[in-house]
Structures are given as C-alpha cells and as structure tokens.
Design an enzyme around this catalytic site. Structure first.
Site, mmCIF file in Angstrom:
data_model
loop_
_atom_site.group_PDB
_atom_site.id
_atom_site.type_symbol
_atom_site.label_atom_id
_atom_site.label_comp_id
_atom_site.label_asym_id
_atom_site.label_seq_id
_atom_site.Cartn_x
_atom_site.Cartn_y
_atom_site.Cartn_z
ATOM 1 N N CYS A 1 42.185 -75.301 -38.218
ATOM 2 C CA CYS A 1 42.640 -75.242 -36.823
ATOM 3 C C CYS A 1 43.712 -74.176 -36.651
ATOM 4 O O CYS A 1 43.986 -73.741 -35.540
ATOM 5 C CB CYS A 1 43.162 -76.596 -36.368
ATOM 6 S SG CYS A 1 44.688 -77.090 -37.149
ATOM 7 N N CYS B 106 34.538 -81.247 -31.841
ATOM 8 C CA CYS B 106 34.534 -80.378 -33.034
ATOM 9 C C CYS B 106 34.450 -81.157 -34.340
ATOM 10 O O CYS B 106 34.702 -80.601 -35.419
ATOM 11 C CB CYS B 106 35.787 -79.506 -33.034
ATOM 12 S SG CYS B 106 35.991 -78.587 -31.508
ATOM 13 N N CYS C 35 41.349 -72.071 -28.541
ATOM 14 C CA CYS C 35 41.539 -73.469 -28.134
ATOM 15 C C CYS C 35 42.499 -74.171 -29.101
ATOM 16 O O CYS C 35 43.452 -74.830 -28.680
ATOM 17 C CB CYS C 35 40.176 -74.161 -28.106
ATOM 18 S SG CYS C 35 40.220 -75.809 -27.413
ATOM 19 N N CYS C 36 42.271 -73.996 -30.410
ATOM 20 C CA CYS C 36 43.162 -74.610 -31.410
ATOM 21 C C CYS C 36 44.564 -74.014 -31.341
ATOM 22 O O CYS C 36 45.553 -74.731 -31.521
ATOM 23 C CB CYS C 36 42.612 -74.413 -32.816
ATOM 24 S SG CYS C 36 41.352 -75.593 -33.290
ATOM 25 N N CYS D 194 39.309 -83.110 -33.158
ATOM 26 C CA CYS D 194 38.951 -83.419 -31.776
ATOM 27 C C CYS D 194 37.466 -83.812 -31.709
ATOM 28 O O CYS D 194 36.665 -83.359 -32.539
ATOM 29 C CB CYS D 194 39.193 -82.206 -30.895
ATOM 30 S SG CYS D 194 40.920 -81.723 -30.809
HETATM 31 S S1 SF4 Z 1 39.554 -78.951 -32.662
HETATM 32 FE FE1 SF4 Z 1 38.163 -78.209 -31.035
HETATM 33 S S2 SF4 Z 1 38.822 -79.176 -29.097
HETATM 34 FE FE2 SF4 Z 1 40.466 -79.460 -30.628
HETATM 35 S S3 SF4 Z 1 41.859 -77.832 -30.255
HETATM 36 FE FE3 SF4 Z 1 40.459 -77.063 -31.844
HETATM 37 S S4 SF4 Z 1 38.727 -76.073 -30.792
HETATM 38 FE FE4 SF4 Z 1 39.929 -77.249 -29.259
#
Ligand code: SF4
Length: 236
Positions: free
Chosen positions: A225, A201, A114-115, A198
C-alpha cells in the site's frame, strides 16, 4: 550489546530460531527500543493478524505503549466491527482516517494514488501528531516478494526509527502465537482470507503467496500500500 544493535543474518534466523526463541527475540527488540524511545515508541496496528500479534507483544512489554490504526472508507464491515471492539478494549489506540473527496473507483484506475491518499497520508499524520520517534510494524520478510528487503531496525526516514519485531516470523508462527496466547483476530480470516486490506482490493485465493489476494487485476497485485515504501516524514 542487545538485539537492537545486532547485525543479524535474517535468513539464517528465519530458519534457525524456534517459535519460543522468536517470541523472546521480538519481545527483547520491543523492550530495548522502549527503553530508548519511551513514549515515542508507537505501534502501527492495521488490525491484520501480524499487527495484532505485535500489539499483543508490545502490551506484554509495557501496557502503556500507545498505537494507531489507519482505517479507510473501503474497509470491510467485519474489520470495522473488529476495530471498534479493539479500540474499546485498548483506548490508547488512536484511529486515523482520510475523508477527503477522491474520484469514484480510484482503487481500480489508480490504486497507488488511492493508497497514498487513504493510507499513507493518515500514517504520516499519526506519526506527526503522536510525536512518534520509533514506529513498530508487523512486517514479515517471508510474506511476499515485496517484503524481503527489510531489517529489524531501520531508519528509512531520517529521525524516524522503524522497528519490525516479527520480521523473521513465518505465517505459521503468527497463527501459533495468536492461538497460544488467545489473541482475538478479524473474523474474515475464518472465511479464508490470508492477507486483509480494503474490501475492493482483498480477495480469497489459494495461491502459495500469502499476499496474492491483494490488488488482483492491477499493477499492484500482491504488492504494497506504500506505508512501508514511501517517505513518511516531510513533504518528499
Ligand atoms: S487498498 Fe484499495 S481501496 Fe484501500 S486505499 Fe489502497 S487502493 Fe484504495
């Protein structure tokens, strides 16, 4: 020889330099790097406390210095509002975002992926599109277990210098700077957050570790991240 080429003992500097000396060192690092890289020097502004301190320092060195912000679909509304206010004040801050489709709740199942998609990809794009040869970050070596192995000046990606001008600052010194120089901060800090990312998180914790509230309940807890650990140039 200036501070840019100095092989400093960082642990010693963290403890030895006082607040004013640290501010002067950070400004000197940006000043010297700006002389070398000119418009290729660009500040990465995550809108967190460390980033806004670095952004303010850079603006004091030269108001023409550019920057970029990476945002995601999961940023808290307070951060989005703060981003809008910041960009209105500094239009030389360019916003990057990845809107591509991803599985729902990927942040729970595969937070690293996701990151990679939502944060690392836009940073790579910003570096490419803005012609960045030296990116400036708000990384600090006292911030957590994953942040001890950095230098003030690095070349982790060939041809891309990374400048970490407040690497030796402590959390207290960041707040000292922001208070003394009247730098606006994300209002979420007033709620008790110490490290912001985010919404899904980032949690409020009372842990001693400043980044303990990041990615709680995942293998990434208190971690990164990826923008400071992944290659940012090419397709490696
Ligand atoms: S902080 Fe969380 S929601 Fe944001 S990009 Fe990374 S995993 Fe995804």
């Amino acid at each position: 020889m200036g501070v840019l080429n100095e092989k400093a003992d960082l642990k010693e500097l963290v403890e030895k330099l006082n607040f004013k000396e640290k501010v002067e060192r950070s400004k000197a690092l940006i000043e010297e790097a700006y002389k070398v890289y000119g418009d290729g020097l660009v500040v990465a502004n995550s809108l967190g406390k460390d980033s806004v301190a670095v952004w303010d320092l850079a603006k004091r060195v030269n108001p023409k210095i550019r920057g970029f912000i990476v945002t995601t679909r999961y940023k808290p509304v307070e951060t989005l509002k703060f981003m809008k206010e910041t960009v209105n004040r500094y239009p030389e801050l360019k916003v990057y975002k990845n809107d591509s489709e991803i599985p729902e709740r990927l942040y729970e199942t595969k937070p690293d992926l996701c990151c990679d998609i939502l944060k690392v990809e836009p940073v790579k794009r910003a570096i490419e599109e803005m012609g960045v040869t030296c990116w400036v970050t708000g990384l600090r070596c006292t911030e957590g277990r994953t942040r001890t192995d950095f230098q003030e000046v690095e070349e982790r990606d060939k041809g891309l210098i990374k400048l970490n001008p407040i690497l030796i600052w402590k959390e207290r010194e960041v707040w000292q700077y922001l208070a003394l120089y009247g730098v606006p901060v994300n209002p979420l800090y007033a709620e008790g957050y110490r490290s912001l990312g985010c919404a899904p998180c980032s949690k409020i914790t009372n842990d001693d570790n400043e980044r303990a509230g990041r990615w709680i309940g995942t293998s990434k807890c208190g971690g990164e991240c990826g923008i400071h650990t992944r290659p940012l140039k090419g397709n490696k």
